[in-house]
Design an enzyme around this catalytic site. Sequence first.
Site: not given
Length: 428
Positions: A22, A94, A122, A167, A169, A314, A341, A387
């Site tokens: 992903k 996200g 978030r 992170s 991201q 994750d 999350k 998840r």
Amino acid sequence: MQTYTIKPAQSVRGEIAVPGDKSISHRSIMLGSIARGTTTVCGFLRGEDNMATLNAFRAMGVDVRDDGETLRIEGKGLAGLSEPTDVLDCGNSGTSMRLMTGLLAGQRFFSVLTGDQYLRNRPMKRVLEPLSRMGATIFGRAGGDKAPLAVVGRGLTGVTYASPVSSAQVKSAILLAGLYADGETEVTEPHLSRDHSERMLRYFGADIETFAGGVKVRGRELTGRDITVPGDISSAAFFIVAALIVPGSELLIKGVGVNPTRTGIIDILTAMGGSIELLNCREISGEPVADLLVRASELKGIEIGGDLVPRAIDEFPVICVAASCAEGRTVIRDARELRVKETDRIAAMAVNLRKAGVDVVETENGMELIGVERLEGCTAESFGDHRIAMSMLIAGLAARGEITVNDTECIATSFPNFIALLEKVVVP
């Protein structure tokens, strides 16, 4: 509301390939769109999150053709995107929102990013703060911490930023903005998070340098490349745990990405006593790949923390399932990130595992749990989190009775064919 009931399994056996990664799929669309020339992507994950990214770049004028097997992206170059005529909807993703915020901050147009009810709650300030230091103008709810986010593109200046959280991201948003900034942009983090952005930027020809604890980037045009996306280790994790906790199991998972910043799941499960072999190791499109041979094992509880956490962030819901089937106590710490999350994954797994008969104690940044000889059948909640849903279905394979999971539509976020693949390898 969709529900799914899973029955205890006799074993998990066979050979499978899980869908494309992903994280890499997201980045292939983003970098392919802002590179010069054509990028082809094989193995792209067509889950809801990745399709949100693809559709956003189509809305900014990028020609992306999909023949069902391969994507062909006609890149626009760094300055070639067009102002979207509508809001860009990131759905539940996200990654889409945070990375695109960094990329859009350097454009010369206005854009708005939104998402579903979960994404709109978030935290986003962790991305907006460093981007603002670079000169970005971004507005959002709750003082900029919540979407929708309005991005007013303008010139950026490179910064040196010490991220308080590990992170990928946050790091990736800053690096993407750094492609448009004057001067050098540098990011450091407490522990190394997944480095797919750094690897792919280098693969596309970016002026990028990694060093102990961080990464630097300078603006330079990218060149389109051919990408083969490996299987997602986060998706493989569900099947790894399934094969470990169901006696008599042996499963071969082919073509899985084994980037060292993502293999915390293998290190953790191996430390618990799991039998996981890496076979046929190779490198594809700048990423390490291997086949994983997993055999049923007697697991033992361990302590998990430190730099293992960002390398398995994750996978913690299904790690909790493995710990529930292990002998003794497992302690998870340094994992506060799980609370922000798609849902609060610490609280969600604690609720569900208690229903399955596990003694769980939540802490601020993790949990402690004591494994049981056999999980109890129950009705579990997904809390709208893909998840959580998949983890509790895996738990059902090793339970005394059936486990029913409510609200399983969310699985399509990352793993549309999860149920079909599970049914293929489970021996009832």
